[in-house]
Design a protein around this motif. Structure first.
Motif, PDB file in Angstrom:
ATOM      1  N   GLU A 188      18.927  63.951 -15.644  1.00 61.64           N
ATOM      2  CA  GLU A 188      19.112  65.378 -15.867  1.00 61.64           C
ATOM      3  C   GLU A 188      20.581  65.736 -16.078  1.00 61.64           C
ATOM      4  OE1 GLU A 188      17.406  64.031 -13.399  1.00 61.64           O
ATOM      5  OE2 GLU A 188      15.343  64.792 -13.492  1.00 61.64           O
ATOM      6  N   HIS A 247       2.149  46.932  -9.852  1.00 59.46           N
ATOM      7  CA  HIS A 247       2.819  47.165  -8.566  1.00 59.46           C
ATOM      8  C   HIS A 247       2.041  46.524  -7.411  1.00 59.46           C
ATOM      9  CE1 HIS A 247       5.384  49.690 -10.808  1.00 59.46           C
ATOM     10  NE2 HIS A 247       4.815  50.863 -10.614  1.00 59.46           N
ATOM     11  N   ASP A 265      11.609  50.932 -13.153  1.00 55.47           N
ATOM     12  CA  ASP A 265      12.559  50.735 -14.260  1.00 55.47           C
ATOM     13  C   ASP A 265      13.172  52.058 -14.723  1.00 55.47           C
ATOM     14  OD1 ASP A 265       9.951  51.333 -15.097  1.00 55.47           O
ATOM     15  OD2 ASP A 265      10.261  50.496 -17.086  1.00 55.47           O
ATOM     16  N   THR A 324      13.455  54.877 -12.955  1.00 54.70           N
ATOM     17  CA  THR A 324      14.310  55.389 -11.889  1.00 54.70           C
ATOM     18  C   THR A 324      15.621  54.616 -11.837  1.00 54.70           C
ATOM     19  OG1 THR A 324      12.340  56.027 -10.679  1.00 54.70           O
ATOM     20  CG2 THR A 324      14.368  55.931  -9.422  1.00 54.70           C
ATOM     21  N   ASN A 355       7.490  48.176 -15.347  1.00 51.61           N
ATOM     22  CA  ASN A 355       6.176  48.331 -15.983  1.00 51.61           C
ATOM     23  C   ASN A 355       6.337  48.908 -17.378  1.00 51.61           C
ATOM     24  OD1 ASN A 355       6.927  50.888 -15.303  1.00 51.61           O
ATOM     25  ND2 ASN A 355       5.088  51.405 -14.145  1.00 51.61           N
ATOM     26  N   ALA A 385       5.756  55.751 -15.625  1.00 52.84           N
ATOM     27  CA  ALA A 385       4.308  55.932 -15.480  1.00 52.84           C
ATOM     28  C   ALA A 385       3.933  57.213 -14.736  1.00 52.84           C
ATOM     29  CB  ALA A 385       3.704  54.725 -14.778  1.00 52.84           C
TER      30      ALA A 385
HETATM   31  C1  LIG Z   1      15.621  64.084 -10.013  1.00 50.18           C
HETATM   32  C2  LIG Z   1      14.213  63.801 -10.345  1.00 50.18           C
HETATM   33  N1  LIG Z   1      13.856  63.764 -11.640  1.00 50.18           N
HETATM   34  C3  LIG Z   1      12.564  63.508 -11.973  1.00 50.18           C
HETATM   35  C4  LIG Z   1      11.627  63.288 -11.016  1.00 50.18           C
HETATM   36  C5  LIG Z   1      10.208  63.046 -11.403  1.00 50.18           C
HETATM   37  N2  LIG Z   1       9.837  61.643 -11.341  1.00 50.18           N
HETATM   38  C6  LIG Z   1       9.280  61.140 -10.256  1.00 50.18           C
HETATM   39  S1  LIG Z   1       9.004  59.539 -10.424  1.00 50.18           S
HETATM   40  C7  LIG Z   1       9.595  59.480 -11.953  1.00 50.18           C
HETATM   41  C8  LIG Z   1       9.672  58.265 -12.814  1.00 50.18           C
HETATM   42  C9  LIG Z   1       9.140  57.089 -12.302  1.00 50.18           C
HETATM   43  O1  LIG Z   1       9.247  56.059 -13.245  1.00 50.18           O
HETATM   44  P1  LIG Z   1       9.507  54.585 -12.782  1.00 50.18           P
HETATM   45  O2  LIG Z   1      10.663  54.554 -11.879  1.00 50.18           O
HETATM   46  O3  LIG Z   1       9.594  53.732 -13.995  1.00 50.18           O
HETATM   47  O4  LIG Z   1       8.227  54.222 -11.913  1.00 50.18           O
HETATM   48  P2  LIG Z   1       6.662  54.152 -12.357  1.00 50.18           P
HETATM   49  O5  LIG Z   1       6.085  55.487 -12.101  1.00 50.18           O
HETATM   50  O6  LIG Z   1       6.631  53.744 -13.778  1.00 50.18           O
HETATM   51  O7  LIG Z   1       6.062  53.152 -11.458  1.00 50.18           O
HETATM   52  C10 LIG Z   1       9.997  60.714 -12.310  1.00 50.18           C
HETATM   53  C11 LIG Z   1      10.537  61.003 -13.623  1.00 50.18           C
HETATM   54  C12 LIG Z   1      12.047  63.353  -9.664  1.00 50.18           C
HETATM   55  N3  LIG Z   1      11.196  63.183  -8.664  1.00 50.18           N
HETATM   56  N4  LIG Z   1      13.333  63.603  -9.374  1.00 50.18           N
END
Ligand SMILES: Cc1ncc(C[n+]2csc(CCOP(=O)(O)OP(=O)(O)O)c2C)c(N)n1
Ligand code: SF4
Lengths: 195, 537
Positions: B58, B358, B425, B427, B453, B457
Motif C-alpha cells: 500500500e 500449505h 509469497d 506477504t 503458492n 490466494a
Molecule cells: C496491510 C494489509 N494489506 C492487505 C491485507 C489483506 N491480505 C491478507 S492476506 C493477504 C495476501 C496473502 O497472500 P500470500 O501471503 O501469498 O498467502 P496465501 O493467501 O496465498 O496463502 C492479503 C493481501 C492485510 N491483511 N493487511
C-alpha cells in the motif's frame, strides 16, 4: 411486491449463481434489488450467506432485518437452520438434504432433518440426486432454485429466460441441463404442495 | 443512461473511470480488492489505457499515486483499512504536499472484522491528516462521490479520502451512470517546490493546510452529501453517517423519520448544522458504522454526557457492525426476531482446501518442531493463517503483514532458539523482504518458510508481486545460497523435506525454505480461463 431472501451454504457451493439468476430476473421485471455477498476469509469452506432483497419500492438497507426474510434458500441442510432468526413467521425454508461435512463435529444428519421437518413451512429435497437425473450434479443449486420458484412471485418463464441468458456462453447442452434441473425442482415443490 | 448492477466497490471503480481516471494503484485487501479488479477487467479502462496492475504494497501504491497526481492526472489508490497503516507515511505527508491532478484514497473498513485483524476506523486517519473525507451511504452515492471527490481534489489541490465499510463494498445495487469525461493532460504543479518537504517549505505548506480547513468546512455545510432533514418530534435529533442512514430508514417503512435527521456523507463535519440540531433537540442519537468518531467529537471531553447517545453510553454496542436491528433497539422500536437457532447448531470455521500445498508444509513443520517446546512458529497473514486452527495448530502469531520474519528474529534475539517464520509469497513481497535484511545483517538464527503458492490466494488469487523472483531476492538480500532450499510440499516428499528442514534448523544463521506448489484454486481458475480463451468466449 417484496421478497427478502437469505441464501445459505458453504463457501464454494455456488449460492451466488442462484442470486444472480433471481437478480437478473428482478432487473428484467424492473424491480429494485440489493444483494450483499461474502468475499474473503469466510469463503474457504466456512458458512456463507447472502442477503438478496427485491422490491417494487426503493430498498433502504443492504441487510435484511431479523425476522423479516420471506425465504431461506439453502444448498446445505445444516446451513438452512443457521439463519432462522432472520426468517419471518410465515416464511419458507427451501433446502437441499445433502450434508456437506467438512467439520468433525457435524451433527447427525437425521437430527438436522428432524429439525427441518419440524419447521412450519419447509421444502427439503435431495437436490443432487435430482440434478444427476437432469444431467449433472453441478446443477443441484438450480434444482433448489426451481424448488424455491413458486415462492418468488416471479413468472417461471422469466427465470427460464434468465438461465438461458446466464448460461448462454456455456453452450446449449449445459443450458438444457440447467433448465431441466429448474423444472425438476419446481415439480418437486408442486407435488409436495399438492400432498 | 442505463442502470448497472454494481457492488459498492465496482460503483467506485466505474465512477472513477467515468470521471477521467488515468491510473489506479492498490495492493489487494478485503473488502477493497474488487475496486481495482473491476478496472483491470474493464474494456473502457483498457481502451483508455488506464494504468491498473497491482503494487507491491500500500505504501508503494500511495507513493506512485502521488507521482501520477504530481504529473497532473487523476488517480485513485485503494486499500483495506489496515493497508492505510502501511501507507500512513506518504498519506500523512500527502496532506502537506497537497495534490495536483485529482487524487482519491479509498480505505475500505471492516467493522465486525469479517476478514481482518481489527476494525479500525479510517475516518480518524482523514482527520489526523486534516483532509476531507467522503462516506457514501449507498452504491449510487459511491459512484457520484468519486466525480465530486476528483473535482474537490483539483479545486483545493488536496487528496480526498473515501471511506466505505464491508457492507457497502460487497453489496450490489442498481447504479445510474453519468457521461464519461476525458483524462487530464500532463500538467506539472505551478510551484515546483510544492512537493519538497524541507522544513522551511513544509512549514509553509502546513500553514496553508491549516488555513484551508475553513474552506473544507464551508464545502461541508453546502455539500449535497450533508443534508438536514427536519422532523416534528424534537425530543431527539439523529446524526447518521454513511451506510447507517439505510438502517435508519429501514425502520420506517414509509421512509419518514419523525425526528430531525442530519445525514452525513462529507467531513469535516458541518458544524453549523450540528449546532442547529444541538440547540433544537432535547437529545442526540449518533449512528455511525465503526468507531464513535462523530460521537466523541461532539461529546468532547467535558460536555453534558446525558444529551449525546451512541456507542459510548451503551445505547449502541461499543464494537461491531451496525445493522437495522441495532438501530431499531436504539430507537425503542419493537424487536422482530424469528425462530431461535436449534441447539444442535455448530460453527463451521473456514478451512484450508483439500490438497492445499500449505497442508504439506504444516505437516512437515509440525514434525520438525515436535522435539521443542511449543510456541516458536511466527506467522503472517494469508490462507496459511488457518494453520493456527485444528488439526494443525502450527502457528503462534499473525499480527500484520511481514511480522513473521521480524518477530521470529526478535524472539531469537531474546534467546528463543530455534524460532521460525512462516510467510506467504505475496506477504513476503509486501513487507517480508526488509525484515529478512534485518535478520541477515544480525545473522539471526531464524529459519524462514516462504510458502510459494504462486498467488495471493487469501484475497482471491491476484498475481503475487515477487512471482519467479523469490530466490533472487533472498540471495540479493544476503541469504547464503547454500541455505536457500526450494522443496515440493507433497506427501511423497515429506521425509526428504523434513530432513532438509532439520538441517537448516541446526544452522546458526538465516536460512530460507521455499515450499513451492501452486494453490489448487488458482490452478482451477487458470484452467477455466484457458478453456474460455480457447473457445473464444
Ligand atoms: C496491510 C494489509 N494489506 C492487505 C491485507 C489483506 N491480505 C491478507 S492476506 C493477504 C495476501 C496473502 O497472500 P500470500 O501471503 O501469498 O498467502 P496465501 O493467501 O496465498 O496463502 C492479503 C493481501 C492485510 N491483511 N493487511
Ligand atoms: S485457496 Fe489456495 S492457498 Fe488458499 S487454502 Fe485453498 S488451495 Fe490453499
Amino acid at each position: 411486491m417484496k421478497r427478502d431472501i437469505i441464501l445459505a451454504g458453504v463457501g464454494g457451493q455456488g449460492i451466488i449463481s442462484i442470486a444472480s439468476i433471481i437478480g437478473f430476473t428482478a432487473l428484467q421485471l424492473g424491480l429494485y434489488m440489493k444483494q450483499s455477498e461474502v468475499h474473503g476469509m469466510s469463503q474457504r469452506g466456512g458458512n456463507v450467506q447472502s442477503n438478496l432483497r427485491i422490491s417494487d419500492k426503493e430498498i433502504a438497507s443492504d441487510l435484511i432485518p431479523l425476522g423479516k426474510a420471506d425465504l431461506i434458500i439453502s444448498v446445505e441442510p445444516l446451513e438452512s437452520l443457521r439463519y432462522l432468526p432472520g426468517l419471518c413467521k410465515d416464511g419458507w425454508v427451501i433446502t437441499s438434504t445433502k450434508p456437506y461435512v467438512n467439520i468433525t463435529n457435524y451433527p447427525p444428519i437425521d437430527d438436522i432433518l428432524k429439525e427441518i421437518k419440524s419447521l412450519p413451512h419447509h421444502i427439503a429435497l435431495e437436490a443432487e440426486t435430482i440434478a444427476k437425473a437432469a444431467g449433472s450434479v453441478k446443477a443441484a443449486n438450480i434444482v433448489i432454485l426451481g424448488a424455491a420458484s413458486p415462492f418468488l412471485d416471479m413468472a417461471f418463464e422469466k427465470l427460464e429466460n434468465a438461465i438461458r441468458f446466464i448460461f448462454r456462453k456455456k453452450g446449449e447442452e449445459i443450458t438444457a441441463i440447467n433448465l431441466k434441473a429448474l423444472h425438476a425442482g419446481r415439480n418437486f415443490t408442486d407435488q409436495n404442495m399438492a400432498n | 443512461m442505463q442502470k448497472l448492477l454494481l457492488l459498492g466497490d465496482e460503483a467506485i471503480a466505474q465512477g472513477a473511470l467515468d470521471a477521467g481516471l488515468s491510473g489506479i494503484y492498490a495492493y489487494p485487501g478485503t473488502p477493497s480488492t474488487e475496486i481495482t479488479e473491476f478496472v483491470q477487467n474493464s474494456r473502457q479502462a483498457f481502451e483508455n489505457k488506464v494504468r491498473c496492475s497491482w503494487s507491491a504494497n500500500e505504501k508503494t501504491a500511495m507513493e506512485a499515486a502521488l507521482g501520477m497526481s504530481y504529473a497532473g492526472k487523476r488517480v485513485m489508490v485503494c486499500m483495506k483499512h489496515v493497508g492505510l497503516n502501511v501507507a500512513a507515511d506518504p498519506f500523512m505527508n500527502s496532506a502537506i504536499t497537497g495534490a495536483n491532478g485529482g487524487m482519491i484514497v479509498v480505505a475500505a473498513d471492516d467493522p465486525s472484522m469479517h476478514s481482518s485483524q481489527n476494525e479500525q476506523d479510517s475516518r480518524f486517519f482523514g482527520k489526523f491528516a486534516m483532509i476531507p473525507i467522503l462516506e457514501p451511504a449507498n452504491q449510487q452515492e459511491a459512484y457520484d462521490m468519486v466525480h465530486y471527490g476528483f473535482d474537490f481534489s483539483e479545486k483545493y489541490k488536496i487528496p480526498v479520502l473515501m471511506r466505505i465499510p464491508t457492507r457497502l463494498a460487497h453489496s450490489r445495487s442498481g447504479v445510474e451512470r453519468n457521461t464519461a469525461r476525458k483524462q487530464n493532460d500532463i500538467a506539472l504543479p505551478d510551484n515546483l517546490r510544492q512537493y519538497v518537504l524541507l522544513p522551511a517549505y513544509a512549514r509553509k505548506r502546513y500553514s496553508h493546510l491549516l488555513k484551508e480547513q475553513v474552506k473544507y468546512e464551508e464545502e461541508s455545510e453546502n455539500s449535497q452529501f450533508n443534508r438536514y432533514i427536519d422532523g416534528d418530534d424534537k425530543s431527539r435529533g439523529i446524526i447518521v453517517c454513511g451506510i447507517a442512514y439505510n438502517y435508519l430508514l429501514e425502520n420506517y417503512p414509509e421512509r419518514k423519520v419523525p425526528f430531525p435527521v442530519l445525514k452525513i456523507g462529507q467531513y469535516p463535519l458541518p458544524k453549523k448544522m450540528i449546532e442547529r440540531m444541538l440547540s433544537e433537540c432535547t437529545e442526540l442519537l449518533i449512528l455511525e458504522d465503526g468507531y464513535p468518531f462523530v460521537e466523541e467529537m461532539i461529546k468532547g471531553f467535558l460536555s453534558d454526557a446525558g444529551k449525546v447517545k451512541g456507542r459510548l453510553d451503551g445505547t449502541i454496542p461499543r464494537d461491531g457492525e451496525l445493522n437495522p436491528n441495532i438501530v431499531a433497539f436504539a430507537l425503542g422500536i419493537e424487536e422482530t426476531k424469528g425462530l431461535d437457532i436449534p441447539a444442535l447448531m455448530v460453527n463451521r470455521p473456514p478451512s484450508l482446501c483439500s490438497c492445499c500445498p500449505h497442508i504439506d508444509s504444516f505437516n512437515a513443520i509440525n514434525e520438525v518442531m515436535a522435539p521443542f517446546t511449543k510456541g516458536r512458529v511466527f506467522s503472517d497473514i494469508g490462507c496459511y493463517t488457518l494453520g493456527a486452527l485444528h488439526p494443525f495448530e502450527t502457528i503462534n502469531s499473525c499480527v500484520d503483514m511481514g511480522a513473521s520474519i521480524t518477530m521470529a528474529k526478535g524472539a531469537t534475539d531474546a534467546g528463543l532458539v530455534p524460532s521460525i517464520a512462516v510467510i506467504g509469497d505475496s506477504t513476503f513481497s509486501h513487507s517480508g523482504m526488509t525484515g529478512l535484511l534485518d535478520a541477515v545483517n544480525d545473522k539471526s538464527p531464524v529459519t524462514v518458510f516462504i510458502l510459494d503458492n504462486k498467488t495471493t490466494a487469501m484475497t482471491g488469487g491476484q498475481d503475487s508481486p515477487c512471482n519467479g523472483k523469490i530466490e533472487d531476492i533472498c540471495k540479493g538480500v544476503g541469504v547464503e545460497e547454500a541455505h536457500i532450499h526450494v522443496i515440493r510440499p507433497l506427501k511423497k516428499y515429506h521425509k526428504e523435506n523434513v530432513k532438509i528442514i532439520n538441517e537448516e534448523l541446526a544452522y546458526k544463521g538465516v536460512s530460507v525454505i521455499i515450499p513451492r506448489r501452486e494453490c489448487v484454486v488458482n490452478i482451477n481458475k487458470r484452467t477455466r480461463e484457458k478453456i474460455k480463451k480457447a473457445n473464444n468466449i
